[in-house]
Design an enzyme around this catalytic site. Structure first.
Site, PDB file in Angstrom:
ATOM      1  N   GLN A 191       0.819  -1.217   0.000  1.00 15.67           N
ATOM      2  CA  GLN A 191       0.000   0.000   0.000  1.00 15.67           C
ATOM      3  C   GLN A 191       0.852   1.267   0.000  1.00 15.67           C
ATOM      4  OE1 GLN A 191      -3.570  -0.025  -0.242  1.00 15.67           O
ATOM      5  NE2 GLN A 191      -2.871  -2.050  -0.870  1.00 15.67           N
ATOM      6  N   HIS A 197       1.408   3.415  -3.207  1.00 17.73           N
ATOM      7  CA  HIS A 197       0.369   4.272  -3.791  1.00 17.73           C
ATOM      8  C   HIS A 197       0.861   5.691  -4.048  1.00 17.73           C
ATOM      9  CE1 HIS A 197      -3.669   2.672  -4.405  1.00 17.73           C
ATOM     10  NE2 HIS A 197      -3.432   1.788  -3.456  1.00 17.73           N
ATOM     11  N   GLU A 231      -7.616   3.314   7.176  1.00 17.66           N
ATOM     12  CA  GLU A 231      -8.491   2.996   6.052  1.00 17.66           C
ATOM     13  C   GLU A 231      -8.569   1.481   5.827  1.00 17.66           C
ATOM     14  OE1 GLU A 231      -8.743   3.954   1.243  1.00 17.66           O
ATOM     15  OE2 GLU A 231      -6.876   4.273   2.336  1.00 17.66           O
ATOM     16  N   HIS A 232      -7.423   0.834   5.705  1.00 18.17           N
ATOM     17  CA  HIS A 232      -7.361  -0.619   5.521  1.00 18.17           C
ATOM     18  C   HIS A 232      -6.729  -1.231   6.761  1.00 18.17           C
ATOM     19  CE1 HIS A 232      -6.751   1.144   1.406  1.00 18.17           C
ATOM     20  NE2 HIS A 232      -7.742   0.327   1.131  1.00 18.17           N
ATOM     21  N   ASP A 235      -8.843  -4.113  -2.960  1.00 22.55           N
ATOM     22  CA  ASP A 235      -8.590  -3.004  -3.883  1.00 22.55           C
ATOM     23  C   ASP A 235      -9.036  -3.327  -5.302  1.00 22.55           C
ATOM     24  OD1 ASP A 235      -7.568  -1.149  -2.160  1.00 22.55           O
ATOM     25  OD2 ASP A 235      -5.474  -1.455  -2.688  1.00 22.55           O
ATOM     26  N   HIS A 271     -47.830  26.587  14.157  1.00 26.06           N
ATOM     27  CA  HIS A 271     -47.794  25.140  14.036  1.00 26.06           C
ATOM     28  C   HIS A 271     -49.056  24.531  14.662  1.00 26.06           C
ATOM     29  CE1 HIS A 271     -43.591  25.758  13.077  1.00 26.06           C
ATOM     30  NE2 HIS A 271     -43.344  24.456  13.012  1.00 26.06           N
TER      31      HIS A 271
END
Length: 442
Positions: free
Chosen positions: A251, A254, A319-320, A353, A413
């Site tokens: 990862q 990236h 995230e992961h 992914d 109301h």
């Protein structure tokens, strides 16, 4: 708690300084796009991507020609991955039911799940052509029934990437633009002379894309804050250092700012993983990127107990999260803040992914504390409705409503309620007063 950091990342102060610079660039760029439309978009594309075609939108002939450049094997692989994503998205959609219930005699309440009417899907692709991101956004929006799906992706090496375009088209995109970065996000949200604005933006991207979505939220909807990828490996001595190092660097490649964190209760595994990372970086073709991410954003956190590992993981809210321990189901039961879990050594983040079927657009920067990732439900708006079918029900609800409105001082109301009490119940309620109390059902 006894927690030891064998490796730390850049300080929060340094990260905050980067974020501030990004915010300023994005704000100025969006203002320019809103003011100058297509002209600003073209200048940005020329500056950052060296790309300035006659039209950024691909024609059907151009789409067909690009798909024709793929081999049968490549096209089959794209279709296989897209089928897995679509299959899971359809199962999720099937779980979301419209409802209608009678809560009291004559009182009908319900909700409908209505698709967002136009969505802009961003598919990253300047550094790596993110074929899978087209499945995650475009195909999932199609399953939700979105009637207008536009998709943007930057040029790859100066031209549209055939695989990305194929995935967008097969996924159901109605309009495909070869545009990247802030200019794509701004054009889709704000609109230009040639691009009609959308109601919602989805898809991952770099820090500038994520910040653009954040600044545009409210003017349009967004799926979530999905910035540079993050990964965490939670591991004990049931797995080896090679696996942990591989999953971290897988990862980190990236981008230059992709956090990768090992949380473990094994000093041997922690030290071994550090050594394995050094070894793999010597042979990894993407080491130029992965090394920077690891050096600046990598962490190794040594804990004594599984409870400490759980607490650290939930605080980081990565995230992961790859869990490889002797109690993976315990982490599944206990963890509360993350993007997606990958349980056991047989799976990994790359499966999620690219191909397994769950969505890879996930919350970053601790957003997993309050939201999950992109899924078919993000493209659906749940709208309620009500219907009163009898005079008795209108009177009963009107009486309670009248008194409750007066309790808050909302005379106007209350009069809405009183009118129904008078008209359908034949009960005279003076203007500006609450309805008299009569026994009714609980």
């Amino acid at each position: 708690m006894t927690i030891e950091y064998l490796k730390t990342s850049r300080s929060q102060a340094d990260r905050a300084e980067d974020d501030a610079k990004t915010r300023a660039v994005v704000e100025a760029t969006l203002q320019d796009i809103e003011a100058r439309g297509d002209a600003a978009v073209r200048e940005l594309s020329e500056t950052f991507d060296g790309y300035s075609p006659a039209s950024f939108r691909l024609s059907q002939q151009e789409i067909d020609d690009l798909i024709g450049q793929l081999s049968d094997r490549e096209l089959a692989d794209i279709k296989f991955a897209q089928a897995q994503v679509t299959k899971f998205a359809q199962a999720q959609r099937d779980s979301m039911l419209d409802i209608e219930v009678e809560t009291l005699p004559g009182v009908i309440l319900g909700h409908k799940n209505i698709p967002v009417q136009s969505v802009g899907c961003y598919v990253p692709g300047g550094k790596f052509p993110m074929v899978a991101s087209a499945h995650m956004s475009v195909a999932t929006a199609s399953v939700a029934g979105v009637p207008r799906i536009i998709a943007c992706t930057p040029p790859f090496n100066g031209k549209p990437n055939p695989a990305v375009i194929a995935a967008m088209y097969l996924g159901g995109a109605h309009e495909i633009f070869v545009l990247g970065g802030i200019q794509a996000i701004g054009a889709m949200a704000l609109g230009t002379e040639t691009i009609e604005p959308v109601h919602m933006l989805v898809g991952p991207g770099n820090a500038f894309v994520a910040e653009a979505k954040r600044q545009l939220f409210g003017r349009v909807g967004i799926d979530l804050f999905a910035g540079p990828t993050e990964t965490m490996v939670i591991a004990d001595d049931t797995v080896d250092a090679e696996m942990c190092a591989t999953d971290l660097l897988g990862q980190a490649e990236h981008g230059y700012n992709s956090p990768a964190v090992l949380v473990t209760n094994s000093r041997k595994l922690a030290e071994g993983t550090l050594s394995e990372i050094d070894r793999i970086l010597q042979i990894l073709p993407t080491a130029g990127t992965a090394r920077v991410s690891w050096e600046e954003y990598g962490e190794v956190i040594l804990c004594e107990t599984y409870d400490e590992m759980l607490a650290v993981a939930d605080d980081i809210a990565s995230e992961h999260v790859q869990v490889m321990t002797d109690r993976d189901d315990w982490f599944l039961e206990k963890m509360t803040s993350y993007g997606a879990l990958f349980l056991g050594p047989r799976t990994n983040v790359s499966f999620g992914d690219k191909v397994i079927g769950t969505n890879h657009t996930l919350p970053t920067k601790k957003a997993g504390r309050y939201t999950g990732g992109l899924w078919v439900g993000k493209f659906l708006k749940t709208h309620s409705y009500q219907r009163v079918t009898t005079d008795e029900a209108a009177t009963l609800i009107g009486e309670y409503g009248s008194r409750l409105c007066m309790m808050e001082g909302f005379v106007g109301h209350a009069e809405q309620c009183n009118l129904r009490v008078r008209r359908y119940g034949g009960i005279n309620v003076p203007f500006g007063e609450g309805a008299p109390f009569r026994d009714g059902p609980d």
